[in-house]
Design an enzyme around this catalytic site. Structure first.
Site, PDB file in Angstrom:
ATOM      1  N   HIS A  55      -5.858  -0.379 -10.099  1.00  0.00           N
ATOM      2  CA  HIS A  55      -4.463   0.060 -10.083  1.00  0.00           C
ATOM      3  C   HIS A  55      -4.056   0.275 -11.530  1.00  0.00           C
ATOM      4  CE1 HIS A  55      -4.813  -2.670  -6.560  1.00  0.00           C
ATOM      5  NE2 HIS A  55      -3.982  -1.833  -5.967  1.00  0.00           N
ATOM      6  N   ASP A  58      -3.391  -2.978 -13.195  1.00  0.00           N
ATOM      7  CA  ASP A  58      -4.507  -3.920 -13.396  1.00  0.00           C
ATOM      8  C   ASP A  58      -5.013  -3.770 -14.828  1.00  0.00           C
ATOM      9  OD1 ASP A  58      -4.404  -4.491 -10.687  1.00  0.00           O
ATOM     10  OD2 ASP A  58      -6.078  -3.158 -10.172  1.00  0.00           O
ATOM     11  N   MET A  89     -12.683   5.426  -8.472  1.00  0.00           N
ATOM     12  CA  MET A  89     -11.414   5.481  -7.742  1.00  0.00           C
ATOM     13  C   MET A  89     -10.322   4.816  -8.546  1.00  0.00           C
ATOM     14  SD  MET A  89      -9.318   3.226  -5.870  1.00  0.00           S
ATOM     15  CE  MET A  89      -9.785   2.141  -4.508  1.00  0.00           C
ATOM     16  N   GLU A 182      -4.731   4.733   2.792  1.00  0.00           N
ATOM     17  CA  GLU A 182      -5.216   3.455   3.337  1.00  0.00           C
ATOM     18  C   GLU A 182      -4.132   2.825   4.207  1.00  0.00           C
ATOM     19  OE1 GLU A 182      -6.695   0.799   0.344  1.00  0.00           O
ATOM     20  OE2 GLU A 182      -6.559  -0.944   1.653  1.00  0.00           O
ATOM     21  N   LYS A 184      -2.520  -0.131   6.765  1.00  0.00           N
ATOM     22  CA  LYS A 184      -2.505  -1.579   7.014  1.00  0.00           C
ATOM     23  C   LYS A 184      -1.316  -1.841   7.935  1.00  0.00           C
ATOM     24  CE  LYS A 184      -2.651  -5.995   4.533  1.00  0.00           C
ATOM     25  NZ  LYS A 184      -2.569  -6.651   3.227  1.00  0.00           N
ATOM     26  N   GLU A 218      -9.994   0.194   5.791  1.00  0.00           N
ATOM     27  CA  GLU A 218     -10.418  -1.142   5.352  1.00  0.00           C
ATOM     28  C   GLU A 218     -10.695  -2.018   6.562  1.00  0.00           C
ATOM     29  OE1 GLU A 218      -8.505  -3.201   2.103  1.00  0.00           O
ATOM     30  OE2 GLU A 218      -8.433  -5.052   3.265  1.00  0.00           O
ATOM     31  N   HIS A 221      -7.976  -4.553   7.601  1.00  0.00           N
ATOM     32  CA  HIS A 221      -6.710  -4.013   8.099  1.00  0.00           C
ATOM     33  C   HIS A 221      -6.810  -3.601   9.567  1.00  0.00           C
ATOM     34  CE1 HIS A 221      -5.538  -2.916   3.686  1.00  0.00           C
ATOM     35  NE2 HIS A 221      -5.781  -4.197   3.868  1.00  0.00           N
ATOM     36  N   ASP A 246     -13.018   0.634   2.211  1.00  0.00           N
ATOM     37  CA  ASP A 246     -12.806  -0.718   1.680  1.00  0.00           C
ATOM     38  C   ASP A 246     -13.520  -1.710   2.579  1.00  0.00           C
ATOM     39  OD1 ASP A 246     -11.314   0.166  -0.428  1.00  0.00           O
ATOM     40  OD2 ASP A 246      -9.437  -0.780   0.190  1.00  0.00           O
ATOM     41  N   ASP A 256      -4.095 -11.317   6.200  1.00  0.00           N
ATOM     42  CA  ASP A 256      -5.102 -10.545   5.459  1.00  0.00           C
ATOM     43  C   ASP A 256      -6.011 -11.492   4.677  1.00  0.00           C
ATOM     44  OD1 ASP A 256      -6.359  -8.377   4.297  1.00  0.00           O
ATOM     45  OD2 ASP A 256      -4.804  -8.049   2.806  1.00  0.00           O
ATOM     46  N   ASP A 258      -9.327 -10.949   3.483  1.00  0.00           N
ATOM     47  CA  ASP A 258     -10.125 -10.378   2.374  1.00  0.00           C
ATOM     48  C   ASP A 258     -11.393 -11.168   2.089  1.00  0.00           C
ATOM     49  OD1 ASP A 258      -8.477  -8.210   1.886  1.00  0.00           O
ATOM     50  OD2 ASP A 258      -7.310  -9.211   0.327  1.00  0.00           O
ATOM     51  N   ASP A 288     -13.283  -4.490  -1.232  1.00  0.00           N
ATOM     52  CA  ASP A 288     -11.896  -4.875  -1.501  1.00  0.00           C
ATOM     53  C   ASP A 288     -11.683  -6.260  -0.898  1.00  0.00           C
ATOM     54  OD1 ASP A 288      -9.322  -4.994  -2.214  1.00  0.00           O
ATOM     55  OD2 ASP A 288      -8.577  -3.546  -0.759  1.00  0.00           O
TER      56      ASP A 288
HETATM   57  C1  GCO Z   1      -4.396  -5.053   0.380  1.00  0.00           C
HETATM   58  C2  GCO Z   1      -4.977  -3.690   0.121  1.00  0.00           C
HETATM   59  C3  GCO Z   1      -5.138  -3.389  -1.319  1.00  0.00           C
HETATM   60  C4  GCO Z   1      -5.458  -1.942  -1.567  1.00  0.00           C
HETATM   61  C5  GCO Z   1      -5.354  -1.666  -3.009  1.00  0.00           C
HETATM   62  C6  GCO Z   1      -5.815  -0.300  -3.382  1.00  0.00           C
HETATM   63  O1  GCO Z   1      -4.410  -5.435   1.525  1.00  0.00           O
HETATM   64  O2  GCO Z   1      -3.928  -5.710  -0.556  1.00  0.00           O
HETATM   65  O3  GCO Z   1      -6.200  -3.624   0.773  1.00  0.00           O
HETATM   66  O4  GCO Z   1      -6.128  -4.207  -1.869  1.00  0.00           O
HETATM   67  O5  GCO Z   1      -6.714  -1.589  -1.105  1.00  0.00           O
HETATM   68  O6  GCO Z   1      -4.033  -1.845  -3.386  1.00  0.00           O
HETATM   69  O7  GCO Z   1      -5.008   0.642  -2.872  1.00  0.00           O
HETATM   70 MN    MN Z   2      -7.819  -2.196   0.544  1.00  0.00          MN
HETATM   71 MN    MN Z   3      -6.474  -5.391   2.222  1.00  0.00          MN
END
Ligand code: GCO
Ligand code: MN
Ligand code: MN
Length: 388
Positions: A55, A58, A89, A182, A184, A218, A221, A246, A256, A258, A288
């Site tokens: 980002h 970041d 990306m 993307e 979610k 993702e 998600h 992702d 979420d 991850d 991700d």
């Molecule tokens: C989340 C998202 C993020 C995005 C990221 C890139 O659930 O936090 O997956 O990690 O992928 O902001 O766009």
């Molecule tokens: Mn993501």
């Molecule tokens: Mn995510």
């Protein structure tokens, strides 16, 4: 013993925010000291990643001066040159700053919507400067806690206007850049618009430049929404829209999480990897995800290595599955076609339709036939468990 060493051709990437995650959660403080972007690049190089995604913030803090920005970008580029990592990306942080508490492109305040476009154009410039060819849009704040706040149709129209604007910006600059949307379903908002990859695909078809825009599905998600991730990926692929992916993992019905790729649903991860490899997906395999909050940076490296190693193990299992004579014989039998239905199939003609309507079927026999999916699935599980 197979070689599961990650190599550049595997296109394994991580976001700065993934291995750089410091373990803050809604109930607890950070458990790891922050690493600088340069340190993260070196960590990723050490574990064998191919690329690093980011980002805007970041890398460059939201309040950095132009001079600070230039220094940070210069040092980051030096780290990339020193390690050979690439930036395939980039994306915009449109969710952390309080200005975006009501969303960015869909916010009710027109100044916030304009600021979101302003911030994204600068972030696109940064991404392109670093070599990115894919630009992700994850609308984490593009939603509501109460539908009293906004008419959801208004939200869709605002989102369309923003993406159309930014496509024109990219064309105007002559950038070689595609967008990947993307989805979610929720978190951090109570509900997020265009909640799944399928919603995104439908939305893309309504844009001024649909050819520039694809999706970034993702795992977590779609699992949060209770969906079969592979099916969504397959639909995106079939539509020519799988621009990015992702990878992570997630138990169904949870927040979420991850998790490390393949750690929660290895069978689903297997069919996903098999699909990506079978169809010849050429994009990044972007993890991700982040390490458990229990870990120090050695644990973060274990996490990152684990994502890539599991992918490569599953890739090997997929090749084994494809080469397994018993599995292939079963598939042949299951898909056997004696050709007798050929006159009825394919493109419609009036004659075909009339012949098909007149044909009589042995319905009972169709229903009696066993399909041997139990055997097929057990063989699959045995491949996965390492006894085949
Ligand atoms: C989340 C998202 C993020 C995005 C990221 C890139 O659930 O936090 O997956 O990690 O992928 O902001 O766009
Ligand atoms: Mn993501
Ligand atoms: Mn995510």
């Amino acid at each position: 013993m197979s070689d599961y060493t990650p190599r550049p051709e595997h296109k394994f990437t991580f976001g700065l925010w993934t291995v750089g995650n410091i373990g803050r959660d809604p109930f607890g403080h950070p458990v790891r000291d922050p690493l600088s972007p340069v340190e993260i690049v070196h960590l990723l190089a050490e574990v064998g990643a191919y690329g690093v995604n980011l980002h805007d913030n970041d890398l460059v803090p939201i309040d950095a001066t132009p001079a600070e920005r230039d220094r940070i970008v210069r040092e980051f580029k030096q780290a990339l040159a020193d390690t050979g990592l690439v930036v395939p990306m980039a994306t915009t942080n449109l969710f952390s700053d309080p200005a975006f508490k009501d969303g960015a492109f869909t916010a009710n305040d027109p100044r916030v919507r304009a600021y979101a476009l302003h911030k994204t154009m600068h972030a696109i410039d940064l991404g392109v400067e670093l070599g990115a060819r894919v630009y992700v849009f994850w609308g984490g704040r593009e939603g509501v806690e109460t539908d009293a706040a906004r008419d959801p149709v208004t939200a869709i129209k605002r989102m369309r206007e923003a993406i159309n604007f930014l496509c024109e910006y990219v064309l105007d600059q002559g950038y070689d850049l595609k967008f990947a949307l993307e989805a979610k379903p929720n978190e951090p908002r109570g509900d997020i618009y265009t909640a799944t990859t399928g919603h995104m695909l439908a939305f893309i078809a309504t844009l001024d430049h649909p050819e520039m825009v694809g999706v970034n599905p993702e795992v977590a998600h779609e699992h949060m929404a209770g969906l079969n991730f592979l099916h969504n990926v397959a639909q995106a692929w079939e539509a020519g829209k799988l621009f990015h992916i992702d990878l992570n993992d997630q138990l169904f019905g949870r927040y979420d999480q991850d998790y490390r790729f393949g750690s929660a649903n290895p069978k689903a991860a297997f069919f996903l990897v098999k699909f990506l490899e079978d169809v010849g997906y050429q994009g990044s395999r972007h993890f991700d995800a982040h390490a458990y909050r229990t870990e120090d940076y050695e644990g973060v490296k274990d996490f990152a290595r684990g994502c890539m190693r599991t992918y490569l193990i599953l890739k090997e299992k997929a090749a084994r599955w494809n080469a397994d004579p018993e599995i292939q014989a079963l598939l042949q039998e299951i898909n056997h076609d004696d050709g007798s239905m050929a006159p009825f199939q394919g493109t419609y003609t009036a004659a075909k339709a009339a012949a098909l309507k007149a044909h009589s079927f042995d319905r009972q026999a169709l229903g009696r036939r066993g399909l041997m999916y139990e055997r097929l699935d057990q063989l699959t599980v045995e491949v996965l468990l390492g006894v085949r």
